[in-house]
Write a protein that holds these residues in place. Structure first.
Motif, mmCIF file in Angstrom:
data_model
loop_
_atom_site.group_PDB
_atom_site.id
_atom_site.type_symbol
_atom_site.label_atom_id
_atom_site.label_comp_id
_atom_site.label_asym_id
_atom_site.label_seq_id
_atom_site.Cartn_x
_atom_site.Cartn_y
_atom_site.Cartn_z
ATOM 1 N N ASP C 253 0.795 -1.174 -0.206
ATOM 2 C CA ASP C 253 -0.062 -0.029 -0.070
ATOM 3 C C ASP C 253 0.897 1.146 0.102
ATOM 4 O OD1 ASP C 253 -2.269 -1.535 -0.024
ATOM 5 O OD2 ASP C 253 -2.906 -0.931 2.047
ATOM 6 N N SER C 254 2.000 1.136 0.724
ATOM 7 C CA SER C 254 2.749 2.186 0.736
ATOM 8 C C SER C 254 3.557 2.781 -0.748
ATOM 9 C CB SER C 254 3.932 2.215 1.875
ATOM 10 O OG SER C 254 3.413 1.877 3.041
ATOM 11 N N ILE C 255 3.884 1.743 -1.320
ATOM 12 C CA ILE C 255 4.485 1.750 -2.452
ATOM 13 C C ILE C 255 3.289 2.307 -3.641
ATOM 14 C CG2 ILE C 255 5.467 0.412 -4.748
ATOM 15 C CD1 ILE C 255 6.803 -1.055 -2.589
ATOM 16 N N ASN C 256 2.233 1.644 -3.408
ATOM 17 C CA ASN C 256 0.901 1.965 -4.252
ATOM 18 C C ASN C 256 0.639 3.505 -4.068
ATOM 19 O OD1 ASN C 256 -0.573 0.915 -6.164
ATOM 20 N ND2 ASN C 256 -2.384 1.784 -4.803
ATOM 21 N N ILE C 280 11.198 -5.204 -3.426
ATOM 22 C CA ILE C 280 11.328 -4.150 -2.281
ATOM 23 C C ILE C 280 10.778 -4.615 -1.258
ATOM 24 C CG2 ILE C 280 10.605 -1.837 -1.341
ATOM 25 C CD1 ILE C 280 10.573 -0.862 -4.470
ATOM 26 N N ILE C 281 9.435 -5.158 -1.289
ATOM 27 C CA ILE C 281 8.819 -5.590 0.065
ATOM 28 C C ILE C 281 9.545 -6.836 0.614
ATOM 29 C CG2 ILE C 281 6.737 -6.901 0.647
ATOM 30 C CD1 ILE C 281 5.317 -5.406 -1.591
ATOM 31 N N GLY C 282 10.165 -7.588 -0.406
ATOM 32 C CA GLY C 282 10.857 -8.927 0.073
ATOM 33 C C GLY C 282 12.202 -8.239 1.206
ATOM 34 N N ALA D 251 6.132 0.787 6.530
ATOM 35 C CA ALA D 251 5.455 1.877 5.421
ATOM 36 C C ALA D 251 6.678 2.842 4.835
ATOM 37 C CB ALA D 251 4.223 2.648 5.802
ATOM 38 N N GLN D 252 7.332 3.083 5.539
ATOM 39 C CA GLN D 252 8.598 4.476 5.292
ATOM 40 C C GLN D 252 9.518 3.656 4.506
ATOM 41 O OE1 GLN D 252 11.727 4.936 5.923
ATOM 42 N NE2 GLN D 252 11.445 7.061 5.059
ATOM 43 N N ASP D 253 9.960 2.241 5.050
ATOM 44 C CA ASP D 253 10.960 1.568 4.415
ATOM 45 C C ASP D 253 10.538 1.011 3.041
ATOM 46 O OD1 ASP D 253 12.622 1.712 6.632
ATOM 47 O OD2 ASP D 253 12.634 -0.462 7.013
ATOM 48 N N SER D 254 9.151 0.838 2.927
ATOM 49 C CA SER D 254 8.779 0.681 1.500
ATOM 50 C C SER D 254 9.063 1.603 0.538
ATOM 51 C CB SER D 254 7.331 0.186 1.627
ATOM 52 O OG SER D 254 7.195 -1.010 2.276
ATOM 53 N N ILE D 255 8.636 2.664 0.878
ATOM 54 C CA ILE D 255 8.729 3.969 0.044
ATOM 55 C C ILE D 255 10.265 4.475 0.003
ATOM 56 C CG2 ILE D 255 8.412 6.415 0.221
ATOM 57 C CD1 ILE D 255 5.872 6.009 1.759
ATOM 58 N N LEU D 259 12.262 4.502 -3.670
ATOM 59 C CA LEU D 259 13.222 5.651 -4.034
ATOM 60 C C LEU D 259 14.668 5.195 -4.647
ATOM 61 C CD1 LEU D 259 12.219 8.462 -1.396
ATOM 62 C CD2 LEU D 259 11.923 8.700 -3.743
ATOM 63 N N GLU D 260 15.000 4.423 -3.650
ATOM 64 C CA GLU D 260 16.460 3.613 -4.044
ATOM 65 C C GLU D 260 16.335 3.035 -5.475
ATOM 66 O OE1 GLU D 260 18.389 1.205 -1.196
ATOM 67 O OE2 GLU D 260 17.310 2.642 0.381
ATOM 68 N N GLU D 261 15.297 2.545 -5.660
ATOM 69 C CA GLU D 261 15.213 1.575 -7.004
ATOM 70 C C GLU D 261 15.074 2.709 -8.060
ATOM 71 O OE1 GLU D 261 14.672 -2.194 -8.488
ATOM 72 O OE2 GLU D 261 14.938 -1.553 -6.407
ATOM 73 N N MET D 262 14.465 3.883 -7.839
ATOM 74 C CA MET D 262 14.426 4.882 -8.929
ATOM 75 C C MET D 262 16.124 5.503 -9.159
ATOM 76 S SD MET D 262 10.983 7.089 -8.051
ATOM 77 C CE MET D 262 12.057 8.455 -8.528
#
Lengths: 333, 333, 333, 333
Positions: C253-256, C280-282, D251-255, D259-262
């Motif tokens: 949900d956060s990524i979304n 990422i989630i992994g 949630a913060q880690d997912s976001i 960003l890192e992926e980007m």
């Protein structure tokens, strides 16, 4: 029921097995014995409700205190056998009767600050009543410090403590309470404790409230030091519920029943050692130590659960004048 | 200790209060009474260890079965008072003694499949032993179905069930077990149950194992139907631990102690109703019903916790030949 | 909310972390995505009450079954945010709404025999709902076998089972139930289970009832085998309550939410690996395994306690036509 | 890992959801960010054992205190992933490592008197660590007052308190402790608390001990007032174990992962509101309030049980110089 010499013997036996007469109504019954006359310095009054009867025993002077083995003060006993049944409406009535009787001891302004103390060990079922009442109580003191004014209508500031037992803390319960009292500075303390009764009928059906607090040696945990106005500096109301009968009482009652049976047959003993009963009970109970063995009904877990709801409900109704009937029903169930 | 007529009376009293003689060693003691002679059809053997003594009672024929009130079979009793102390090394020894004696009843191939059944109610402390042993046991059946071969070295397929009690399920425990047995198809069933003893010294210090399974009416929950080879179709080993003494036993012992005291003084009663003891005990215990009132030591919660570890450890050691000492120590503590 | 390709991706992510869409209303929401059009083969109806709203989702045919990932059948969702508040009157209303909706699936004579099954592990708070409902339910089957006729007026024969979980029993839950069903021979089974939701708002505020029983892989314990009419031979009504959200859902949900934020700013990614979110989630959840990490509110213990009362009350009201309002209130609190 | 501006943002997000950086090693990691250089005023040392690694972070001066957001003092972190496995020998080693490190803070005579305080709510699994350590600890103070001299060889006087939580008592935990401290007059206080970590790998595998006591706002219960040398008047050693991760961190880690992926793809956002992450997390977690939602592994009950044994064992070994290895093993299991 008992003659003079017999009472003395009975009390000696109890003492030798660590059995305390926690209930004033039972102490009075034993002391009165077969005479049927009221004890000098003791006043008794009664009230009846559909599902509960109330006995008020007042110990008026020091001579009565000595005879009864309990300090001068007022002891109110609510007896409600219905508490052993699944009858929520009746439980509600008992909670209300409890609240009304607690109110006799509560003479507070709306700004008063009350501390509830639940004695006992939440890991040992019959000794867990106090901590369970604490869990179910309506505690408000922190809201008074943080919440806006409008939330407080009809509520008093109530805080609560379950201090644990000496075997786990290494600290006298009375010391812990005194330390907290010096911080919280309540106008009134209510202490909830598990008691021992002389009759299995009383287990989780009787509630005793007293303005004398807790005496040393009372309760099923044998609290070592007193928790009362003298030690705490403010009035202490004790709420006690029998949750066990000492095995020594069962043994003593059986021997006593035998003696009565004999009397009916006009027989008597000769040459019996005066300490024979103590000797016999000791042999029966010795392996675990007499005071350590208690008798409980199998359903004790659920009886204590139900009783903790009734007491938490009754306390909340007595302390928070603005509590609605709906809120109250919630606390009872 | 007892004369012939007295035994009959004693057993009648027990029966009238729902007290069952769960332990074969106690039944034998009562039946032998004062004669000191072995009961015909009963064989007894003994073993001693540092921290445990073992008594093996074999009921060989139907006549002994009738006299003892227990089915033909072998009853092994491990007595270890050290189980009431905080002595982990001694507990470990008792677990090993238990394992060795369980092995007498376990005649299985390495592919055998065993079902453990923990009787009792996990909400009622003295009846919670069975479910607690289940929680602490080393269960492997699901690994056998899903895990690779190398994980199984030295392990047997063990499954476990805590079927609950009639009052909560509405189903006879034996029916639930039978239904599961027909699915799991074990070669052996081990049933763990809480028992009642005649002596408080036995509470959580005695373990009885028997190849007769569970008889109807036995255990502190008074299991209604038998759980044995006849009803289950495979051998059933019962592991029972006394966790209570019925209050009626305390009452009866007290009266009996009194009678002995009188005999020493060369006195006797006349005109006593033969049912007097039953009458007296009934009056003392009546309010909750005699069979429902049990005596337990205050520390029953921790005694049951320790015992469940010893039994789960002993079972695991008996069933899994490849279990190491380290794994075992883990299960004991 | 979701476009076609995104749904496929979302479901793939969920699957890779062991997340199941337990609630039909959530599955429908995701599948409908942004189109706003009803899914072919899915019918939806709604009802409103003061404290609860009800959504009835019918999956009519196999094509809808494939799209929704849930078997053909009727899924009724009761949504009642008030269950998170201390409002006993409102809880009572929700229990009554539940009873009314359960009745749609209960087509029984007065002699019918119903089996309740509480799935889950009573030692792990969010998985303990099923066993707790069993403890609070009004079980009568044993009374039907033993009690006099007059006690049974208005009651049906109800039995109950808490079979435990695979990790403790070593036996598939469905096998245990099937074994007991073959003994008890109920006309109807009701199974209570803890579910996972996609939104934290649903935790202990939503109840799903379905005539499809339990599908393999559903529930927070990931029940391995189905418990339904096919496997049990009689109708199975499932009562499920979300008690957790998988941590993977929070991460997703956060990524979304981030992607949406970007769209609002008319930005887009290029060159992103299609599996980037899963990757990422992994990384965030990996140490414990994604499916094993769950999100719960701190007050989960008391939320589950309250919910178990509402469900036990609703079931009892639906099954026992003669239950009075007073009895019912007792079961709710 | 983080750039300067990002750290500020991250800490702001945490603060807005009530997330505290309880572990000094995590605070240090975040503050150091990508620079790889040690923070001025912070010293770090390390030790390695077979089953545990130890990191000692010293915050030396006020400037480091400001940057780290934690008071000047020594923070020792024991990391032992083996605590998540059933490996009793390894757990014993970790307990010994803990004892050795606790000893750095224990500078006492043999007559010293120590008070253990277990913070948290025993009814809420992840917050129950403190009370559980108290239950498992070797408490001796009452024996010192009552038992004969020879029993005390090698033991120090230890008492223990589980003061409960504000929501149940209505009293600040620090007030209760202070009241008891004024009665018991210990030379040293050890406080055990549940913490929140930033990584799920740390749950029940990391133990932090610090000579700074408990800071306001720390711990998963967000203790409101400090429990430290300043407020208590004697040294306070804090023992903290992460038992949850805040959902906001997931949630913060997912976001952040996104960003890192980007960045790897050489892409960047334009026009994003600086508070976008906080906004997204708020939307995901809002219904229960962000700080109230925590992530735990399913097996949290048994992880906390095992950890409470390790800590109680380590404390006992550090405080009682005469404790034998056998006694110690008992406390570990």
């Amino acid at each position: 029921m008992y003659l003079k010499g017999e009472i003395r013997l009975l009390l000696e036996i109890y003492r030798s097995f660590g059995v305390n007469l926690d209930l004033a109504v039972e102490a009075r019954e034993i002391v009165r014995g077969e005479t049927g006359q009221e004890i000098p310095g003791v006043k008794v009054d009664r009230e009846s409700y559909e599902h509960a009867s109330v006995t008020i025993v007042e110990i008026v002077d020091k001579s009565a205190e000595a005879v009864m083995g309990k300090p001068v003060g007022t002891y109110i006993t609510v007896e409600a056998p219905v508490l052993r049944e699944n009858n929520p409406a009746a439980h509600q009535q008992v909670g209300e009767v409890l609240a009304r009787n607690l109110s006799r001891f509560v003479n507070l302004s709306e700004y008063s600050n009350i501390l509830l103390v639940g004695l006992g060990n939440w890991r040992a079922t019959p000794d867990a009543l106090g901590p369970k009442v604490i869990e179910n109580s309506l505690v408000t003191r922190h809201l008074f410090n943080y919440a806006p004014q409008e939330l407080k209508g009809g509520m008093r500031s109530v805080s609560a403590l379950a201090p644990g037992v000496l075997g786990i803390t290494g600290i006298e319960t009375a010391e812990i309470i005194k330390g907290v009292v010096e911080k919280v500075r309540p106008e009134l303390i209510m202490v909830i404790d598990s008691l021992a009764a002389r009759s299995v009928t009383r287990i989780c059906t009787t509630i005793q409230i007293a303005d004398t607090g807790i005496s040393p040696g009372s309760g099923i945990g044998n609290r070592r030091a007193g928790i009362n106005r003298e030690t705490m500096g403010v009035p202490v109301v004790a709420i006690g519920v029998p949750t066990v009968v000492h095995a020594a009482v069962i043994a003593q009652d059986s021997i006593n029943g035998f003696l009565e049976e004999m009397k009916k047959n006009n027989q008597a003993f000769q040459g019996l050692n005066p300490g024979f009963a103590q000797h016999i009970i000791g042999k029966v109970l010795e392996p675990f130590g007499g005071g350590n063995l208690t008798v409980t009904p199998k359903e004790i877990d659920s009886l204590i659960h139900a009783m903790s709801k009734v007491i938490a409900g009754g306390i909340s109704l007595a302390l928070h004048p603005g509590l609605t009937a709906d809120d109250y029903a919630y606390y009872l169930h």
